[in-house]
Design an enzyme around this catalytic site. Structure first.
Site, PDB file in Angstrom:
ATOM      1  N   GLU A 145      52.954  22.095 109.690  1.00  0.00           N
ATOM      2  CA  GLU A 145      52.501  23.461 109.977  1.00  0.00           C
ATOM      3  C   GLU A 145      50.980  23.485 110.071  1.00  0.00           C
ATOM      4  O   GLU A 145      50.293  22.790 109.322  1.00  0.00           O
ATOM      5  CB  GLU A 145      52.975  24.394 108.856  1.00  0.00           C
ATOM      6  N   GLU A 149      45.425  32.331 109.192  1.00  0.00           N
ATOM      7  CA  GLU A 149      45.984  33.419 108.391  1.00  0.00           C
ATOM      8  C   GLU A 149      44.900  34.426 108.007  1.00  0.00           C
ATOM      9  O   GLU A 149      43.807  34.036 107.583  1.00  0.00           O
ATOM     10  CB  GLU A 149      46.627  32.869 107.114  1.00  0.00           C
TER      11      GLU A 149
END
Length: 254
Positions: A145, A149
């Site tokens: 991943e 964010e």
């Protein structure tokens, strides 16, 4: 108006209707073409404006929760499109102390290359708005991943992170110099076999070179509220509805 004039007007109206239908069909075809992968100088380029739901390319998570720190259920109807052509992901509350959230993801996987998004995150304590690549056990692969964010408690900052075969702990928080929730900006990461470099509006902000992920993943966007992670996100106060907006997404392969 006489019979001849009325007939002529009806015919003109039919012509206008045909032209209108033709124009709508043409515009729809052009929008579909913008989402197709094209090859330029050996690189595959995927670019799509977030103006409508292209079910050939994207899917919406629906009817389940990731559990653990995710305090909401993914709902397809929480991913909508605004009149000015933006994808809007919503965090809502259908009833007391229950929350619905949204996740939008590609049907295809992508590997090394440049990933870009033009977006505006939601602002509120206890939530996350994101853009990332992901693959994991549900796909029959290792958990790899790469994240961009926004922690809603302070949208003057952005957090970069990545996981390689489930190993994380690579968080890096960057001061933006502006409030990301107030206007659209372009965020990106360039994923290479030996490095990941993150960008804000074309300016490199952070580079990682250790234990870089290698498994191709889906391109994903979501908004969600946390639970049990107050030290990271802050305590969610139940405020809703909250929205994250996405203007366009682009992927350019090596």
């Amino acid at each position: 108006m006489g019979p001849k004039e009325a007939g002529r007007e009806n015919m003109n109206q039919e012509v206008r209707n045909v032209k209108k239908k033709w124009w709508i069909a043409l515009c729809s075809s052009l929008l579909l073409l913008t989402s197709l992968a094209i090859t330029a100088k050996g690189a595959t380029v995927f670019w799509e404006p977030m103006t409508y739901y292209n079910s050939q390319t994207w899917e919406m998570a629906n009817g389940y929760s990731n559990g653990n720190m995710f305090n909401c259920t993914w709902r397809a109807n929480n991913a909508t499109f605004t009149n000015d052509g933006k994808l809007r992901l919503a965090l809502t509350s259908p009833s007391y102390n229950k929350f619905d959230c949204a996740e939008y993801r590609s049907k295809f996987t992508a590997g090394y290359g440049l990933y870009e998004v033009n977006m505006k995150p939601a602002k509120n304590v206890g939530i996350v708005s994101s853009f990332f690549t992901y693959t994991g056990p549900t796909d029959g692969t290792p958990w790899d991943e790469i994240d961009i964010e926004f922690l809603g408690k302070d949208t003057t900052k952005v957090q970069f992170n990545y996981f390689t075969n489930g190993v994380g702990g690579n968080e890096k928080v960057i001061d933006l110099g502006f409030d990301a929730s107030q206007s659209y900006h372009t965020y990106a990461f360039d994923w290479q076999p030996d490095s990941i470099t993150w960008y804000v509006d074309g300016v490199a902000k952070h580079r990682a070179t250790k234990n870089i992920p290698k498994t191709p993943g889906k391109i994903m966007m979501n908004i969600w509220n946390g639970t049990g992670v107050d030290s990271w996100l802050g305590s969610y106060n139940g405020a809703n509805p909250l929205y994250a907006y996405y203007d366009w997404v682009r992927y350019t392969s090596n």
